[in-house]
Design a protein around this motif. Sequence first.
Motif, PDB file in Angstrom:
ATOM      1  N   PRO A  93       0.828  -1.218   0.000  1.00 25.96           N
ATOM      2  CA  PRO A  93       0.000   0.000   0.000  1.00 25.96           C
ATOM      3  C   PRO A  93       0.854   1.257   0.000  1.00 25.96           C
ATOM      4  O   PRO A  93       2.003   1.253   0.452  1.00 25.96           O
ATOM      5  CB  PRO A  93      -0.808  -0.120   1.291  1.00 25.96           C
ATOM      6  CG  PRO A  93       0.035  -0.969   2.180  1.00 25.96           C
ATOM      7  CD  PRO A  93       0.718  -1.948   1.280  1.00 25.96           C
ATOM      8  N   GLU A  94       0.271   2.339  -0.484  1.00 27.99           N
ATOM      9  CA  GLU A  94       0.971   3.615  -0.429  1.00 27.99           C
ATOM     10  C   GLU A  94       0.924   4.167   0.995  1.00 27.99           C
ATOM     11  O   GLU A  94       0.182   3.681   1.849  1.00 27.99           O
ATOM     12  CB  GLU A  94       0.363   4.609  -1.414  1.00 27.99           C
ATOM     13  CG  GLU A  94      -1.048   5.031  -1.124  1.00 27.99           C
ATOM     14  CD  GLU A  94      -1.552   6.050  -2.152  1.00 27.99           C
ATOM     15  OE1 GLU A  94      -2.183   7.041  -1.727  1.00 27.99           O
ATOM     16  OE2 GLU A  94      -1.327   5.849  -3.352  1.00 27.99           O
ATOM     17  N   ALA A  95       1.741   5.164   1.236  1.00 29.85           N
ATOM     18  CA  ALA A  95       1.877   5.721   2.580  1.00 29.85           C
ATOM     19  C   ALA A  95       0.580   6.380   3.043  1.00 29.85           C
ATOM     20  O   ALA A  95      -0.101   7.064   2.274  1.00 29.85           O
ATOM     21  CB  ALA A  95       3.012   6.732   2.609  1.00 29.85           C
ATOM     22  N   ALA A  96       0.274   6.185   4.319  1.00 37.02           N
ATOM     23  CA  ALA A  96      -0.859   6.850   4.957  1.00 37.02           C
ATOM     24  C   ALA A  96      -0.336   8.021   5.776  1.00 37.02           C
ATOM     25  O   ALA A  96       0.598   7.869   6.564  1.00 37.02           O
ATOM     26  CB  ALA A  96      -1.623   5.879   5.849  1.00 37.02           C
ATOM     27  N   LEU A  97      -0.924   9.185   5.584  1.00 30.43           N
ATOM     28  CA  LEU A  97      -0.471  10.396   6.268  1.00 30.43           C
ATOM     29  C   LEU A  97      -0.432  10.205   7.774  1.00 30.43           C
ATOM     30  O   LEU A  97       0.552  10.565   8.433  1.00 30.43           O
ATOM     31  CB  LEU A  97      -1.376  11.580   5.903  1.00 30.43           C
ATOM     32  CG  LEU A  97      -1.105  12.900   6.617  1.00 30.43           C
ATOM     33  CD1 LEU A  97       0.305  13.408   6.322  1.00 30.43           C
ATOM     34  CD2 LEU A  97      -2.160  13.942   6.235  1.00 30.43           C
ATOM     35  N   SER A  98      -1.470   9.621   8.352  1.00 28.12           N
ATOM     36  CA  SER A  98      -1.516   9.475   9.809  1.00 28.12           C
ATOM     37  C   SER A  98      -0.392   8.573  10.318  1.00 28.12           C
ATOM     38  O   SER A  98       0.176   8.816  11.384  1.00 28.12           O
ATOM     39  CB  SER A  98      -2.871   8.918  10.250  1.00 28.12           C
ATOM     40  OG  SER A  98      -3.067   7.599   9.758  1.00 28.12           O
ATOM     41  N   GLN A  99      -0.053   7.541   9.557  1.00 33.70           N
ATOM     42  CA  GLN A  99       1.018   6.637   9.981  1.00 33.70           C
ATOM     43  C   GLN A  99       2.376   7.332   9.948  1.00 33.70           C
ATOM     44  O   GLN A  99       3.202   7.132  10.840  1.00 33.70           O
ATOM     45  CB  GLN A  99       1.035   5.399   9.093  1.00 33.70           C
ATOM     46  CG  GLN A  99      -0.178   4.505   9.269  1.00 33.70           C
ATOM     47  CD  GLN A  99      -0.171   3.322   8.319  1.00 33.70           C
ATOM     48  OE1 GLN A  99       0.659   3.236   7.416  1.00 33.70           O
ATOM     49  NE2 GLN A  99      -1.099   2.400   8.508  1.00 33.70           N
ATOM     50  N   LEU A 100       2.613   8.141   8.925  1.00 35.90           N
ATOM     51  CA  LEU A 100       3.868   8.904   8.874  1.00 35.90           C
ATOM     52  C   LEU A 100       3.981   9.832  10.072  1.00 35.90           C
ATOM     53  O   LEU A 100       5.034   9.915  10.722  1.00 35.90           O
ATOM     54  CB  LEU A 100       3.932   9.705   7.570  1.00 35.90           C
ATOM     55  CG  LEU A 100       3.951   8.913   6.258  1.00 35.90           C
ATOM     56  CD1 LEU A 100       3.892   9.871   5.073  1.00 35.90           C
ATOM     57  CD2 LEU A 100       5.184   8.022   6.157  1.00 35.90           C
ATOM     58  N   ILE A 101       2.888  10.517  10.379  1.00 33.73           N
ATOM     59  CA  ILE A 101       2.900  11.462  11.494  1.00 33.73           C
ATOM     60  C   ILE A 101       3.080  10.742  12.821  1.00 33.73           C
ATOM     61  O   ILE A 101       3.890  11.145  13.664  1.00 33.73           O
ATOM     62  CB  ILE A 101       1.603  12.301  11.488  1.00 33.73           C
ATOM     63  CG1 ILE A 101       1.578  13.236  10.269  1.00 33.73           C
ATOM     64  CG2 ILE A 101       1.454  13.093  12.789  1.00 33.73           C
ATOM     65  CD1 ILE A 101       0.252  13.938  10.056  1.00 33.73           C
ATOM     66  N   GLN A 102       2.339   9.662  13.042  1.00 29.09           N
ATOM     67  CA  GLN A 102       2.463   8.910  14.288  1.00 29.09           C
ATOM     68  C   GLN A 102       3.861   8.326  14.474  1.00 29.09           C
ATOM     69  O   GLN A 102       4.291   8.082  15.598  1.00 29.09           O
ATOM     70  CB  GLN A 102       1.423   7.786  14.312  1.00 29.09           C
ATOM     71  CG  GLN A 102       0.002   8.290  14.499  1.00 29.09           C
ATOM     72  CD  GLN A 102      -1.044   7.238  14.199  1.00 29.09           C
ATOM     73  OE1 GLN A 102      -0.750   6.195  13.610  1.00 29.09           O
ATOM     74  NE2 GLN A 102      -2.287   7.495  14.591  1.00 29.09           N
ATOM     75  N   SER A 103       4.581   8.167  13.367  1.00 29.44           N
ATOM     76  CA  SER A 103       5.954   7.653  13.413  1.00 29.44           C
ATOM     77  C   SER A 103       6.979   8.755  13.616  1.00 29.44           C
ATOM     78  O   SER A 103       8.189   8.480  13.595  1.00 29.44           O
ATOM     79  CB  SER A 103       6.261   6.880  12.126  1.00 29.44           C
ATOM     80  OG  SER A 103       5.356   5.805  11.942  1.00 29.44           O
ATOM     81  N   GLY A 104       6.519   9.995  13.793  1.00 38.45           N
ATOM     82  CA  GLY A 104       7.427  11.102  14.046  1.00 38.45           C
ATOM     83  C   GLY A 104       8.143  11.619  12.813  1.00 38.45           C
ATOM     84  O   GLY A 104       9.113  12.378  12.935  1.00 38.45           O
ATOM     85  N   LEU A 105       7.679  11.237  11.630  1.00 41.30           N
ATOM     86  CA  LEU A 105       8.335  11.643  10.389  1.00 41.30           C
ATOM     87  C   LEU A 105       7.771  12.979   9.918  1.00 41.30           C
ATOM     88  O   LEU A 105       6.593  13.084   9.590  1.00 41.30           O
ATOM     89  CB  LEU A 105       8.136  10.587   9.300  1.00 41.30           C
ATOM     90  CG  LEU A 105       8.538   9.157   9.661  1.00 41.30           C
ATOM     91  CD1 LEU A 105       8.271   8.216   8.489  1.00 41.30           C
ATOM     92  CD2 LEU A 105       9.997   9.090  10.075  1.00 41.30           C
ATOM     93  N   THR A 106       8.595  14.000   9.883  1.00 40.58           N
ATOM     94  CA  THR A 106       8.158  15.311   9.400  1.00 40.58           C
ATOM     95  C   THR A 106       8.776  15.661   8.049  1.00 40.58           C
ATOM     96  O   THR A 106       8.321  16.580   7.380  1.00 40.58           O
ATOM     97  CB  THR A 106       8.495  16.415  10.411  1.00 40.58           C
ATOM     98  OG1 THR A 106       9.897  16.396  10.687  1.00 40.58           O
ATOM     99  CG2 THR A 106       7.709  16.214  11.703  1.00 40.58           C
ATOM    100  N   THR A 107       9.829  14.938   7.643  1.00 40.10           N
ATOM    101  CA  THR A 107      10.411  15.071   6.307  1.00 40.10           C
ATOM    102  C   THR A 107      10.587  13.677   5.737  1.00 40.10           C
ATOM    103  O   THR A 107      11.227  12.818   6.364  1.00 40.10           O
ATOM    104  CB  THR A 107      11.776  15.782   6.344  1.00 40.10           C
ATOM    105  OG1 THR A 107      11.614  17.099   6.869  1.00 40.10           O
ATOM    106  CG2 THR A 107      12.383  15.879   4.947  1.00 40.10           C
ATOM    107  N   VAL A 108      10.019  13.427   4.566  1.00 37.09           N
ATOM    108  CA  VAL A 108      10.112  12.110   3.925  1.00 37.09           C
ATOM    109  C   VAL A 108      10.580  12.297   2.488  1.00 37.09           C
ATOM    110  O   VAL A 108      10.227  13.278   1.821  1.00 37.09           O
ATOM    111  CB  VAL A 108       8.768  11.358   3.958  1.00 37.09           C
ATOM    112  CG1 VAL A 108       8.414  10.947   5.379  1.00 37.09           C
ATOM    113  CG2 VAL A 108       7.634  12.190   3.358  1.00 37.09           C
TER     114      VAL A 108
END
Length: 411
Positions: A93-108
């Motif tokens: 699956p493609e990236a989910a915005l909420s999962q990136l944020i919950q993982s502390g990722l602010t630059t990808v």
Amino acid sequence: MAAAQPATSLLLVSGLSEFHCPGPPPSPDLTALLCGGNSLLALLTEAQAAALRDLLPVQHIHAAGLVCTPGLVDLHVHLAGGGGEAGPASRTPEAALSQLIQSGLTTVVGVTGTDSVMRSQENLVAKMQALREDLTALHWCGSYRLPPPTATGSVQRDLCLLPSCVGVGEVAVADHRGSAPTSQDLLRLGLEARVGGLLGGKAGLVHVHMGPGPEGLEPLRQALAQSFGQLPISTFHPTHMGRNAWLVQQGDSWLRDGGSLDVTAGSQEQALAALGSWRAEGAPMGRVTVSSDAYGSLPVFDKGGRLVGYDVAAPDSLLRLLRALVGQAGWPLAEALPLMTSNPAAVLKLPHKGRLAVGADADVLLLEPSSLEVRYVIAQGRVVKTPEWTLGGMFERGPGIRPKQPPTEAG
């Protein structure tokens, strides 16, 4: 549902227990910060923060003893999904915005791997543009194979004309899923990326997927030798360097010769061993980065080349590795944190990322001091996660997910 606060408002965070960021630590009496627009405007004392609240309308977070760190910089994320080695149904699956944020990722930084047919550059750029409304999202052009697929017709044009393009990759070396690039192929690609970076004001890197083959870094070494000193070792940024003991050994020499390299956090045991080895041997750790490989496939092949296992990489692997480095391996937080903040920012030539300083981008994590659990995420000066909710994509649903609202036309 309400969206995160506008980026033009002032955001004040007070009551912090300490700042953890690369460089000299701030004075211990500074326990508050002020964000405005996309930038960090000031580090403040509690008295200054209280006075500011009386003077100006600010959104306020009382951090109640939380630890403040820069947002994480992940330079290897399959934003548009990946995989497919087990057929079309195995595309991840493609990236989910909420999962990136919950993982502390602010630059990808988005990347395309094995599949560059159904995972096109257009798919990647479109996904990256969608995420850029809430996070800092960049991308690598290219894929495992050569010649690299691009959006504009060439690596150099992508670097010059697409603001989000930082380089080309992940080009596969020593892996049966690549196109077996020769040292001359890598030299030509490195020169094109370097010139594109010079013209576009970018890092202009070649991000190299290191497979399990016995040649290891030798094709990159040969490409550098054939350039007769014209191509710096810093042009190549090899990843998956914790894959085996041979690559770890080669990585030590690569670092000492001025190169940079990347370790995949999801393979936690391998990552801990590689990082621990280089640290113990006194290798220059400022050029080591850690990335998640999130949403990429994790196929397992036996010695006969048969697929015998399959999984998908998780976006929270940077956080999990950070906790393991601190809690399990005994690294100071201030030493572990740069691997996923200031180091990748420096490699990618993003001077406003990966640090907490006046004028830097307002990408901030507020963590529990003991567990390093993420309580708040601030990206580009906006709160995108609190203990109660996390900003999600327009069609995301679930407990605590606050989906983005579609724009509407007046009238």
